[in-house]
Design a protein around this motif. Structure first.
Motif, PDB file in Angstrom:
ATOM      1  N   TYR A   1     -45.483  88.686  -1.243  1.00  0.00           N
ATOM      2  CA  TYR A   1     -46.890  88.732  -0.833  1.00  0.00           C
ATOM      3  C   TYR A   1     -47.027  89.554   0.442  1.00  0.00           C
ATOM      4  N   THR A   2     -47.942  90.510   0.439  1.00  0.00           N
ATOM      5  CA  THR A   2     -48.224  91.318   1.626  1.00  0.00           C
ATOM      6  C   THR A   2     -49.360  90.683   2.401  1.00  0.00           C
ATOM      7  N   LEU A   3     -49.071  90.320   3.644  1.00  0.00           N
ATOM      8  CA  LEU A   3     -50.033  89.624   4.498  1.00  0.00           C
ATOM      9  C   LEU A   3     -50.610  90.599   5.515  1.00  0.00           C
ATOM     10  N   ASN A   4     -51.929  90.686   5.562  1.00  0.00           N
ATOM     11  CA  ASN A   4     -52.609  91.518   6.543  1.00  0.00           C
ATOM     12  C   ASN A   4     -53.461  90.626   7.427  1.00  0.00           C
ATOM     13  N   VAL A   5     -53.145  90.572   8.725  1.00  0.00           N
ATOM     14  CA  VAL A   5     -53.893  89.713   9.645  1.00  0.00           C
ATOM     15  C   VAL A   5     -54.964  90.479  10.423  1.00  0.00           C
ATOM     16  N   GLN A   6     -54.994  91.809  10.266  1.00  0.00           N
ATOM     17  CA  GLN A   6     -55.978  92.612  10.991  1.00  0.00           C
ATOM     18  C   GLN A   6     -57.398  92.192  10.597  1.00  0.00           C
ATOM     19  N   GLY A   7     -58.216  91.848  11.590  1.00  0.00           N
ATOM     20  CA  GLY A   7     -59.589  91.441  11.344  1.00  0.00           C
ATOM     21  C   GLY A   7     -59.736  90.009  10.866  1.00  0.00           C
ATOM     22  N   GLU A   8     -58.613  89.321  10.628  1.00  0.00           N
ATOM     23  CA  GLU A   8     -58.655  87.947  10.138  1.00  0.00           C
ATOM     24  C   GLU A   8     -58.352  86.919  11.226  1.00  0.00           C
ATOM     25  N   LEU A   9     -57.573  87.325  12.224  1.00  0.00           N
ATOM     26  CA  LEU A   9     -57.184  86.454  13.326  1.00  0.00           C
ATOM     27  C   LEU A   9     -57.438  87.170  14.635  1.00  0.00           C
ATOM     28  N   GLU A  10     -57.541  86.399  15.726  1.00  0.00           N
ATOM     29  CA  GLU A  10     -57.776  86.997  17.037  1.00  0.00           C
ATOM     30  C   GLU A  10     -56.788  86.451  18.058  1.00  0.00           C
ATOM     31  N   GLY A  11     -56.334  87.353  18.950  1.00  0.00           N
ATOM     32  CA  GLY A  11     -55.468  86.924  20.040  1.00  0.00           C
ATOM     33  C   GLY A  11     -54.003  87.152  19.758  1.00  0.00           C
ATOM     34  N   GLU A  12     -53.162  86.343  20.404  1.00  0.00           N
ATOM     35  CA  GLU A  12     -51.724  86.403  20.188  1.00  0.00           C
ATOM     36  C   GLU A  12     -51.380  85.650  18.905  1.00  0.00           C
ATOM     37  N   ILE A  13     -50.265  86.030  18.302  1.00  0.00           N
ATOM     38  CA  ILE A  13     -49.882  85.411  17.031  1.00  0.00           C
ATOM     39  C   ILE A  13     -48.390  85.083  17.033  1.00  0.00           C
ATOM     40  N   GLY A  14     -48.095  83.870  16.598  1.00  0.00           N
ATOM     41  CA  GLY A  14     -46.722  83.468  16.361  1.00  0.00           C
ATOM     42  C   GLY A  14     -46.558  83.214  14.871  1.00  0.00           C
ATOM     43  N   ILE A  15     -45.435  83.625  14.318  1.00  0.00           N
ATOM     44  CA  ILE A  15     -45.156  83.392  12.902  1.00  0.00           C
ATOM     45  C   ILE A  15     -43.848  82.622  12.816  1.00  0.00           C
ATOM     46  N   CYS A  16     -43.939  81.369  12.437  1.00  0.00           N
ATOM     47  CA  CYS A  16     -42.775  80.505  12.301  1.00  0.00           C
ATOM     48  C   CYS A  16     -42.358  80.494  10.836  1.00  0.00           C
ATOM     49  N   ILE A  17     -41.119  80.873  10.566  1.00  0.00           N
ATOM     50  CA  ILE A  17     -40.631  80.927   9.191  1.00  0.00           C
ATOM     51  C   ILE A  17     -39.991  79.591   8.854  1.00  0.00           C
ATOM     52  N   VAL A  18     -40.713  78.776   8.077  1.00  0.00           N
ATOM     53  CA  VAL A  18     -40.240  77.440   7.711  1.00  0.00           C
ATOM     54  C   VAL A  18     -39.105  77.552   6.695  1.00  0.00           C
ATOM     55  N   THR A  19     -39.353  78.290   5.631  1.00  0.00           N
ATOM     56  CA  THR A  19     -38.330  78.564   4.622  1.00  0.00           C
ATOM     57  C   THR A  19     -38.509  80.000   4.131  1.00  0.00           C
ATOM     58  N   GLY A  20     -37.436  80.569   3.614  1.00  0.00           N
ATOM     59  CA  GLY A  20     -37.527  81.917   3.068  1.00  0.00           C
ATOM     60  C   GLY A  20     -37.292  82.996   4.107  1.00  0.00           C
ATOM     61  N   ALA A  21     -37.957  84.122   3.942  1.00  0.00           N
ATOM     62  CA  ALA A  21     -37.772  85.269   4.831  1.00  0.00           C
ATOM     63  C   ALA A  21     -38.977  86.189   4.729  1.00  0.00           C
ATOM     64  N   ILE A  22     -39.184  86.993   5.767  1.00  0.00           N
ATOM     65  CA  ILE A  22     -40.254  87.985   5.755  1.00  0.00           C
ATOM     66  C   ILE A  22     -39.693  89.335   6.182  1.00  0.00           C
ATOM     67  N   GLU A  23     -40.392  90.376   5.782  1.00  0.00           N
ATOM     68  CA  GLU A  23     -40.086  91.720   6.247  1.00  0.00           C
ATOM     69  C   GLU A  23     -41.204  92.154   7.181  1.00  0.00           C
ATOM     70  N   ALA A  24     -40.836  92.622   8.367  1.00  0.00           N
ATOM     71  CA  ALA A  24     -41.810  93.086   9.352  1.00  0.00           C
ATOM     72  C   ALA A  24     -41.247  94.303  10.054  1.00  0.00           C
ATOM     73  N   CYS A  25     -41.996  95.386  10.048  1.00  0.00           N
ATOM     74  CA  CYS A  25     -41.564  96.615  10.722  1.00  0.00           C
ATOM     75  C   CYS A  25     -40.160  97.034  10.283  1.00  0.00           C
ATOM     76  N   ASN A  26     -39.941  96.978   8.964  1.00  0.00           N
ATOM     77  CA  ASN A  26     -38.679  97.401   8.354  1.00  0.00           C
ATOM     78  C   ASN A  26     -37.491  96.536   8.764  1.00  0.00           C
ATOM     79  N   GLU A  27     -37.767  95.309   9.176  1.00  0.00           N
ATOM     80  CA  GLU A  27     -36.705  94.385   9.541  1.00  0.00           C
ATOM     81  C   GLU A  27     -36.912  93.078   8.781  1.00  0.00           C
ATOM     82  N   THR A  28     -35.813  92.468   8.314  1.00  0.00           N
ATOM     83  CA  THR A  28     -35.879  91.185   7.620  1.00  0.00           C
ATOM     84  C   THR A  28     -35.587  90.065   8.597  1.00  0.00           C
ATOM     85  N   ILE A  29     -36.480  89.069   8.648  1.00  0.00           N
ATOM     86  CA  ILE A  29     -36.314  87.911   9.532  1.00  0.00           C
ATOM     87  C   ILE A  29     -36.260  86.674   8.654  1.00  0.00           C
ATOM     88  N   ASN A  30     -35.225  85.866   8.834  1.00  0.00           N
ATOM     89  CA  ASN A  30     -34.992  84.703   7.990  1.00  0.00           C
ATOM     90  C   ASN A  30     -35.539  83.425   8.606  1.00  0.00           C
TER      91      ASN A  30
END
Length: 291
Positions: free
Chosen positions: A186-215
């Motif tokens: 799933y591709t997540l776009n937060v632009q225009g949907e959230l405001e301010g600083e953002i933290g992304i806590c990975i409970v399970t699985g992994a994400i790709e961000a800026c060409n890097e995989t974070i588990n």
């Protein structure tokens, strides 16, 4: 999240028989929006001799948000609240000028079959002009929390506002906390949907961000306007949280948060002198660290 972001690894510690992962505060990032503290509880197996019993302890200057993914807890506090929390619901305690509470495995679940406890204990700092308000407590059932789907991704707005929706939780500042479960990529776009600083806590699985995989077990932090495209891999569960930061610095000592060091020193003395309000019929006492 662009080269200005942070990747924070969860640091584990034991509290009794529980393994807890501390995400913030972190030496390079003390807060994310108004969020000042996040503990990841479990997942751990609850069984005889391994119950959760957090004895009577105080808070000032913040709101606590308890969100369970699995298992149940019983909350009791000095304003008379006795509230059980089950998966998907939210307990929101506003400490304000001072409150005391306990969190325990419910009595009826002790000595029964084993179960898993897994959740998050979160502290949200209060705005400076509201730090001394009277304590409050609010419970929001899972059925009252906004849920929606985007394709095969499931969203849950736990607190605040985002993606054009608002949670019924009565928060005191501009913030958001959102759970997302991705069945497929799933591709997540937060632009225009959230405001301010953002933290992304990975409970399970992994994400790709800026060409890097974070588990799982890691957290990303950035500003919403700096975020790159995020791809949630199949089976991934994340928590997004953050909002607009406060203009003033927040100080934290143990369970006390305030814009004023003097208020924290006063709270320390009150707790040492056992002058905080008490939880009814509970005689436990967690001493100040180092005393």
């Amino acid at each position: 999240m662009s080269n200005t972001g942070l990747i924070i690894e969860e640091r584990s510690r034991d509290i009794g028989d529980f393994l807890v992962g501390r995400l913030i505060p972190f030496r390079k990032k003390r807060m994310v929006g108004p969020f000042i503290f996040i503990d990841h509880m479990g997942p751990t197996t609850i069984k005889e001799g391994n119950y959760m019993d957090v004895d009577q302890h105080p808070h000032i200057g913040l709101s606590t948000l308890t969100f369970m993914l699995e298992g149940e807890l019983m909350h009791r506090d000095s304003i008379g609240t006795e509230q059980r929390i089950s998966p998907g619901s939210v307990n929101w305690m506003v400490a304000g000028k001072g409150v005391t509470h306990t969190e325990r495995t419910p009595l009826d679940l002790r000595g029964t079959k084993e179960f898993t406890a897994h959740g998050y204990q979160i502290w949200v700092a209060l705005p400076k002009h509201l730090e001394d308000i009277d304590p409050e407590f609010h419970h929001i059932d899972a059925s009252s929390i906004p849920n929606w789907n985007d394709g095969t991704a499931k969203f849950k707005l736990i607190a605040g506002s985002g993606f054009g929706k608002t949670s019924p939780l009565p928060v005191h500042s501009e913030l958001f906390m959102i759970g997302i479960k991705a069945e497929d990529s799933y591709t997540l776009n937060v632009q225009g949907e959230l405001e301010g600083e953002i933290g992304i806590c990975i409970v399970t699985g992994a994400i790709e961000a800026c060409n890097e995989t974070i588990n799982e077990g890691n957290m990303l932090v950035s500003k919403v306007e700096d975020s790159c495209t995020l791809i949630l891999k199949p089976g991934t569960h994340v928590l997004l949280f953050g909002g607009q930061p406060f203009p003033e610095e927040r100080h934290i000592y143990w369970n006390f948060v305030s814009s004023s060091k003097d208020k924290i020193e006063n709270a320390k003395k009150l707790w040492e002198n056992k002058a905080f309000p008490k939880v009814s019929n509970d005689h436990t006492y967690v001493p100040l660290p180092g005393t």
